[in-house]
Design a protein around this motif. Structure first.
Motif, short mmCIF file in Angstrom:
data_model
loop_
_atom_site.label_atom_id
_atom_site.label_comp_id
_atom_site.label_asym_id
_atom_site.label_seq_id
_atom_site.Cartn_x
_atom_site.Cartn_y
_atom_site.Cartn_z
N VAL A 64 0.95 -1.46 -0.19
CA VAL A 64 -0.23 0.17 -0.14
C VAL A 64 0.75 1.12 -0.37
CG1 VAL A 64 -1.80 1.21 1.35
CG2 VAL A 64 -1.90 -1.08 1.51
N GLU A 65 1.05 1.79 -0.82
CA GLU A 65 1.85 2.99 -1.44
C GLU A 65 0.57 4.78 -0.74
OE1 GLU A 65 2.68 0.69 -5.09
OE2 GLU A 65 1.00 1.07 -3.75
N SER A 66 1.13 5.57 -0.52
CA SER A 66 1.08 6.62 0.34
C SER A 66 1.51 8.05 -0.46
CB SER A 66 -0.02 6.38 1.61
OG SER A 66 1.64 6.23 2.48
N GLY A 67 1.75 9.20 0.19
CA GLY A 67 2.44 10.16 -0.06
C GLY A 67 2.33 10.95 -1.48
N GLY A 68 1.79 10.59 -2.11
CA GLY A 68 1.86 11.38 -3.36
C GLY A 68 1.14 11.93 -3.09
N GLY A 69 0.42 13.21 -4.34
CA GLY A 69 -0.15 14.69 -4.67
C GLY A 69 0.43 15.22 -5.25
N LEU A 70 0.02 16.23 -5.68
CA LEU A 70 0.41 17.53 -6.02
C LEU A 70 1.31 18.73 -5.31
CD1 LEU A 70 0.31 19.37 -8.70
CD2 LEU A 70 -1.53 20.90 -7.81
N VAL A 71 2.99 18.83 -5.69
CA VAL A 71 3.38 19.39 -5.44
C VAL A 71 4.35 20.72 -6.92
CG1 VAL A 71 5.63 17.74 -5.92
CG2 VAL A 71 6.27 19.47 -4.38
N GLN A 72 5.30 21.52 -5.80
CA GLN A 72 5.15 22.82 -7.15
C GLN A 72 7.17 21.67 -7.42
OE1 GLN A 72 5.21 26.52 -5.09
NE2 GLN A 72 3.03 26.91 -6.19
N PRO A 73 6.85 22.71 -8.75
CA PRO A 73 8.96 22.65 -8.94
C PRO A 73 9.45 22.89 -7.69
CG PRO A 73 7.11 23.26 -11.01
CD PRO A 73 6.80 23.13 -9.54
N GLY A 74 10.76 21.83 -7.77
CA GLY A 74 11.99 21.83 -6.28
C GLY A 74 11.26 22.18 -5.51
N GLY A 75 10.47 21.45 -5.12
CA GLY A 75 9.58 20.66 -4.24
C GLY A 75 9.73 19.43 -3.70
N SER A 76 9.26 18.64 -2.49
CA SER A 76 9.95 17.50 -1.95
C SER A 76 8.48 16.47 -1.28
CB SER A 76 10.72 17.56 -0.60
OG SER A 76 11.92 17.99 -0.90
N LEU A 77 8.66 15.52 -1.67
CA LEU A 77 7.32 14.14 -0.73
C LEU A 77 8.52 13.13 -0.66
CD1 LEU A 77 4.88 14.33 -3.76
CD2 LEU A 77 4.85 15.27 -1.56
N ARG A 78 7.88 12.54 0.15
CA ARG A 78 8.46 11.19 1.06
C ARG A 78 7.26 10.28 0.53
NH1 ARG A 78 8.74 8.89 6.84
NH2 ARG A 78 10.50 8.12 6.56
N LEU A 79 6.98 9.10 -0.31
CA LEU A 79 6.55 7.98 -0.65
C LEU A 79 6.75 7.46 0.54
CD1 LEU A 79 6.10 7.57 -4.49
CD2 LEU A 79 4.78 9.70 -3.03
N SER A 80 6.07 6.65 0.79
CA SER A 80 6.02 5.06 1.52
C SER A 80 4.75 3.97 1.42
CB SER A 80 5.44 5.54 3.10
OG SER A 80 6.01 6.45 3.48
N CYS A 81 5.37 2.79 1.28
CA CYS A 81 4.79 1.43 0.65
C CYS A 81 4.97 0.78 2.21
CB CYS A 81 5.42 0.88 -0.60
SG CYS A 81 5.18 -0.81 -1.10
N VAL A 82 4.14 0.58 1.99
CA VAL A 82 3.85 -0.35 3.69
C VAL A 82 3.66 -1.94 3.37
CG1 VAL A 82 2.47 -1.40 5.93
CG2 VAL A 82 2.65 1.27 5.03
#
Length: 120
Positions: A5-23
């Motif tokens: 199960v993945e989570s953490g996606g979304g909309l982000v501006q260029p130069g930004g950060s996200l952290r995806l998780s997979c349980v």
């Protein structure tokens, strides 16, 4: 049953950060190498990052080297993808994959994916 199960996606501006998780559940996580793949509209699914089961060694697609970091927490049955300095071309559905390889035996499990959109 096996679940990723993945989570953490979304909309982000260029130069930004996200952290995806997979349980992960339903299998012995420690024994499986883990990967993140992505698929953009109209393109083939591609490997983004890989982390081994035994040593935790990792490798990356050239397009994300220096920006993305894959890690795993075997105590939590979780693999992460830290994504920094995001670019519009990183926009895709991101999937985690578990793989088990022994002579004569290969097992692959996939998650359902999480959307990452990089846009201003």
């Amino acid at each position: 049953q096996v679940q990723l199960v993945e989570s953490g996606g979304g909309l982000v501006q260029p130069g930004g950060s996200l952290r995806l998780s997979c349980v992960a559940s339903g299998f012995t996580f420690n024994n499986y190498a883990m990967s993140w793949y992505r698929q953009a509209p109209g393109k083939e699914r591609e490997l983004v990052a890989y982390i081994s089961s035994m040593t935790g060694s990792s490798n990356y697609a050239d397009s994300v080297k220096g920006r993305f970091t894959i890690s795993r927490d075997n105590a939590k049955n979780t693999v992460y993808l830290q994504m920094n300095s995001l670019k519009p071309e990183d926009t895709a559905v991101y999937y985690c994959k578990a793989e088990f390889r022994r002579p004569g035996l290969g097992l692959d499990y996939w998650g359902q994916g999480t959307q990452v959109t990089v846009s201003s």
